[in-house]
Design a protein around this motif. Structure first.
Motif, PDB file in Angstrom:
ATOM      1  N   VAL A 167       0.756  -1.183   0.071  1.00  0.00           N
ATOM      2  CA  VAL A 167      -0.114   0.034   0.098  1.00  0.00           C
ATOM      3  C   VAL A 167       1.038   1.133  -0.088  1.00  0.00           C
ATOM      4  N   SER A 168       0.485   2.214  -0.862  1.00  0.00           N
ATOM      5  CA  SER A 168       1.120   3.250  -0.916  1.00  0.00           C
ATOM      6  C   SER A 168       2.661   3.132  -1.263  1.00  0.00           C
ATOM      7  N   MET A 169       3.678   3.547  -0.383  1.00  0.00           N
ATOM      8  CA  MET A 169       5.050   3.167  -1.058  1.00  0.00           C
ATOM      9  C   MET A 169       5.148   1.790  -1.478  1.00  0.00           C
ATOM     10  N   SER A 170       4.989   0.898  -0.583  1.00  0.00           N
ATOM     11  CA  SER A 170       5.069  -0.324  -0.815  1.00  0.00           C
ATOM     12  C   SER A 170       4.258  -1.249  -1.768  1.00  0.00           C
ATOM     13  N   ALA A 171       3.146  -0.500  -2.566  1.00  0.00           N
ATOM     14  CA  ALA A 171       2.422  -0.996  -3.812  1.00  0.00           C
ATOM     15  C   ALA A 171       3.269  -1.202  -4.945  1.00  0.00           C
ATOM     16  N   SER A 172       4.142  -0.247  -5.124  1.00  0.00           N
ATOM     17  CA  SER A 172       4.859  -0.441  -6.514  1.00  0.00           C
ATOM     18  C   SER A 172       6.054  -1.651  -5.791  1.00  0.00           C
ATOM     19  N   SER A 173       6.470  -1.533  -4.591  1.00  0.00           N
ATOM     20  CA  SER A 173       7.331  -2.507  -4.299  1.00  0.00           C
ATOM     21  C   SER A 173       7.003  -4.150  -4.468  1.00  0.00           C
ATOM     22  N   ALA A 174       5.718  -4.393  -4.159  1.00  0.00           N
ATOM     23  CA  ALA A 174       4.974  -5.540  -4.235  1.00  0.00           C
ATOM     24  C   ALA A 174       5.165  -5.943  -5.630  1.00  0.00           C
ATOM     25  N   LEU A 175       4.779  -5.003  -6.588  1.00  0.00           N
ATOM     26  CA  LEU A 175       4.875  -5.222  -8.042  1.00  0.00           C
ATOM     27  C   LEU A 175       6.431  -5.735  -8.340  1.00  0.00           C
ATOM     28  N   ASP A 176       7.369  -4.786  -7.872  1.00  0.00           N
ATOM     29  CA  ASP A 176       8.692  -5.204  -8.208  1.00  0.00           C
ATOM     30  C   ASP A 176       8.985  -6.594  -7.602  1.00  0.00           C
ATOM     31  N   LEU A 177       8.782  -6.698  -6.295  1.00  0.00           N
ATOM     32  CA  LEU A 177       9.310  -8.064  -5.674  1.00  0.00           C
ATOM     33  C   LEU A 177       8.328  -9.206  -6.455  1.00  0.00           C
ATOM     34  N   THR A 178       7.241  -8.987  -6.925  1.00  0.00           N
ATOM     35  CA  THR A 178       6.604 -10.052  -7.654  1.00  0.00           C
ATOM     36  C   THR A 178       7.307 -10.547  -9.159  1.00  0.00           C
ATOM     37  N   ILE A 179       7.815  -9.455  -9.722  1.00  0.00           N
ATOM     38  CA  ILE A 179       8.431  -9.383 -10.882  1.00  0.00           C
ATOM     39  C   ILE A 179       9.847 -10.133 -10.930  1.00  0.00           C
ATOM     40  N   ARG A 180      10.657  -9.759  -9.771  1.00  0.00           N
ATOM     41  CA  ARG A 180      11.880 -10.062  -9.432  1.00  0.00           C
ATOM     42  C   ARG A 180      11.940 -11.466  -8.683  1.00  0.00           C
ATOM     43  N   GLY A 181      10.953 -11.901  -7.995  1.00  0.00           N
ATOM     44  CA  GLY A 181      10.756 -12.968  -7.252  1.00  0.00           C
ATOM     45  C   GLY A 181      10.554 -14.259  -8.064  1.00  0.00           C
ATOM     46  N   GLY A 182      10.485 -14.131  -9.435  1.00  0.00           N
ATOM     47  CA  GLY A 182      10.176 -15.611  -9.889  1.00  0.00           C
ATOM     48  C   GLY A 182       8.952 -16.120  -9.837  1.00  0.00           C
ATOM     49  N   SER A 183       8.918 -17.503  -9.255  1.00  0.00           N
ATOM     50  CA  SER A 183       7.893 -18.082  -8.852  1.00  0.00           C
ATOM     51  C   SER A 183       7.401 -18.004  -7.236  1.00  0.00           C
ATOM     52  N   ARG A 184       8.159 -17.136  -6.687  1.00  0.00           N
ATOM     53  CA  ARG A 184       7.786 -16.903  -5.440  1.00  0.00           C
ATOM     54  C   ARG A 184       6.551 -16.529  -4.882  1.00  0.00           C
ATOM     55  N   PHE A 185       5.925 -15.641  -5.701  1.00  0.00           N
ATOM     56  CA  PHE A 185       4.541 -14.997  -5.406  1.00  0.00           C
ATOM     57  C   PHE A 185       3.733 -15.155  -6.800  1.00  0.00           C
ATOM     58  N   ASP A 186       2.476 -16.058  -6.296  1.00  0.00           N
ATOM     59  CA  ASP A 186       1.508 -16.258  -7.208  1.00  0.00           C
ATOM     60  C   ASP A 186       0.714 -14.892  -7.574  1.00  0.00           C
ATOM     61  N   ALA A 187       0.604 -14.051  -6.871  1.00  0.00           N
ATOM     62  CA  ALA A 187      -0.668 -13.015  -6.715  1.00  0.00           C
ATOM     63  C   ALA A 187      -0.031 -11.884  -6.157  1.00  0.00           C
ATOM     64  N   VAL A 188      -0.427 -10.945  -6.785  1.00  0.00           N
ATOM     65  CA  VAL A 188       0.050  -9.511  -6.195  1.00  0.00           C
ATOM     66  C   VAL A 188      -1.061  -8.323  -6.107  1.00  0.00           C
ATOM     67  N   ALA A 189      -1.047  -7.800  -4.881  1.00  0.00           N
ATOM     68  CA  ALA A 189      -2.024  -6.395  -4.847  1.00  0.00           C
ATOM     69  C   ALA A 189      -1.435  -5.424  -4.781  1.00  0.00           C
ATOM     70  N   ALA A 190      -1.565  -4.297  -5.676  1.00  0.00           N
ATOM     71  CA  ALA A 190      -0.899  -2.958  -5.446  1.00  0.00           C
ATOM     72  C   ALA A 190      -2.028  -1.847  -5.023  1.00  0.00           C
ATOM     73  N   LEU A 191      -2.144  -1.331  -3.931  1.00  0.00           N
ATOM     74  CA  LEU A 191      -3.180  -0.386  -3.524  1.00  0.00           C
ATOM     75  C   LEU A 191      -2.580   0.866  -3.278  1.00  0.00           C
ATOM     76  N   SER A 192      -3.082   1.983  -4.097  1.00  0.00           N
ATOM     77  CA  SER A 192      -2.941   3.379  -4.169  1.00  0.00           C
ATOM     78  C   SER A 192      -1.405   3.813  -4.114  1.00  0.00           C
ATOM     79  N   GLY A 193      -0.675   3.037  -4.954  1.00  0.00           N
ATOM     80  CA  GLY A 193       0.957   3.234  -5.232  1.00  0.00           C
ATOM     81  C   GLY A 193       1.338   4.125  -6.424  1.00  0.00           C
ATOM     82  N   CYS A 194       2.405   4.206  -6.711  1.00  0.00           N
ATOM     83  CA  CYS A 194       2.762   4.864  -8.161  1.00  0.00           C
ATOM     84  C   CYS A 194       3.768   4.212  -8.740  1.00  0.00           C
TER      85      CYS A 194
END
Length: 300
Positions: free
Chosen positions: A146-173
């Motif tokens: 959420v907020s700062m970490s919304a973009s981080s969640a997307l980045d971690l999902t991209i870079r984490g390979g198969s670690r995360f099956d799903a991601v939610a990005a709330l009110s980020g940039c």
């Protein structure tokens, strides 16, 4: 601590780094506990608030908080009904405490302002193995920010390979390695006394491009993606100090990223709320709306 690799519910338990270990655990009431984990990458113990599923074999949702990292008493734990909401859900919910002003990424150099920052390593390589072992988790994971970490969640999902099956990005940039993205990401680090050069090096350089979620959005193919933001106009869901300009910017950024995914033909659920001004009331509603999508993806 080393755990065996065990297949369960279609997931694979993460193998814990031998240097990672549970440094302590304390009850927080009901099914919740504080689990302290030693991170070799950051050479310190990280607190994690955890809502435990009723039994073994459940998947895990990692919930990241905003700019203050939760050390400031502002977080999912402190400001929403997350404990009550997930009490009857078949999922372990892990909420790390810390990471203020860091974008939850690995910084390339230690920084006088924010110290040694290796949150990507912690969240993708270190913590999941300990959680899977300690809780008998299924190895299937989702992450939300959420907020700062919304973009981080997307980045971690991209870079984490198969670690995360799903991601939610709330009110980020979601950021790009362009002047606007560099400026917005840098501003968050600077606010905490950090030097953005110690984060990803020369602005717009190779490491910045590696973290450009627009350029790397194609790597989200096959993931379940939930995006949400609001207009910035205060509304009925708001609770807490409204920040209309911040939410208006987040709304524009999130719309642009949803459009990028559409251009790539990558399915995503995108919710744009006509009212909402960057408050925890809004995000509590967002997480409730995101949960069925995340749950389906991880078998909760």
């Amino acid at each position: 601590m080393v755990c065996a690799i065990v297949a369960s519910l279609g997931g694979v338990q993460a193998k814990a780094d031998p240097g990672v270990y549970v440094a302590g655990e304390a009850p927080l009431g009901g099914s919740a506990a504080r689990i302290d984990v030693y991170s070799p990458a950051m050479d310190r113990v990280i607190q994690n608030r955890v809502i435990k599923a009723a039994g073994a074999g459940a998947p895990t949702l990692y919930l990241l908080t905003g700019l203050g990292g939760g050390d400031d008493g502002i977080s999912w734990w402190d400001d929403t009904d997350v404990v009550q909401f997930f009490a009857d859900k078949n999922v372990n919910v892990v909420m790390p405490v810390g990471g203020a002003f860091t974008l939850y990424t690995d910084w390339i150099a230690d920084d006088p302002g924010v110290g040694r920052v290796r949150w990507e390593t912690y969240l993708t390589d270190e913590l999941p193995g300990v959680i899977d072992s300690a809780l008998g988790a299924s190895g299937r994971n989702a992450i939300a920010g959420v907020s700062m970490s919304a973009s981080s969640a997307l980045d971690l999902t991209i870079r984490g390979g198969s670690r995360f099956d799903a991601v939610a990005a709330l009110s980020g940039c979601p950021w790009a390695a362009d002047p606007l993205g560099i400026g917005m990401a840098s501003a968050q680090a600077v606010r905490g006394g950090g030097n953005p050069g110690n984060m990803w090096g020369v602005p717009g350089g190779a490491v910045w491009r590696e973290h450009d979620v627009f350029a790397n959005a194609g790597r989200l193919a096959g993931k379940t993606i939930f995006l949400s933001a609001a207009s910035g106009l205060p509304g009925g869901l708001d609770r807490g100090l409204p920040m209309p300009p911040v939410e208006a910017i987040a709304g524009a950024c999130t719309a642009a990223f949803a459009n990028r995914l559409g251009q790539l033909g990558i399915p995503a659920t995108y919710v744009h709320r006509p009212t909402g001004s960057h408050t925890w009331g809004q995000w509590e509603a967002d997480l409730r709306e995101a949960w069925p999508h995340l749950a389906a993806a991880i078998g909760a």
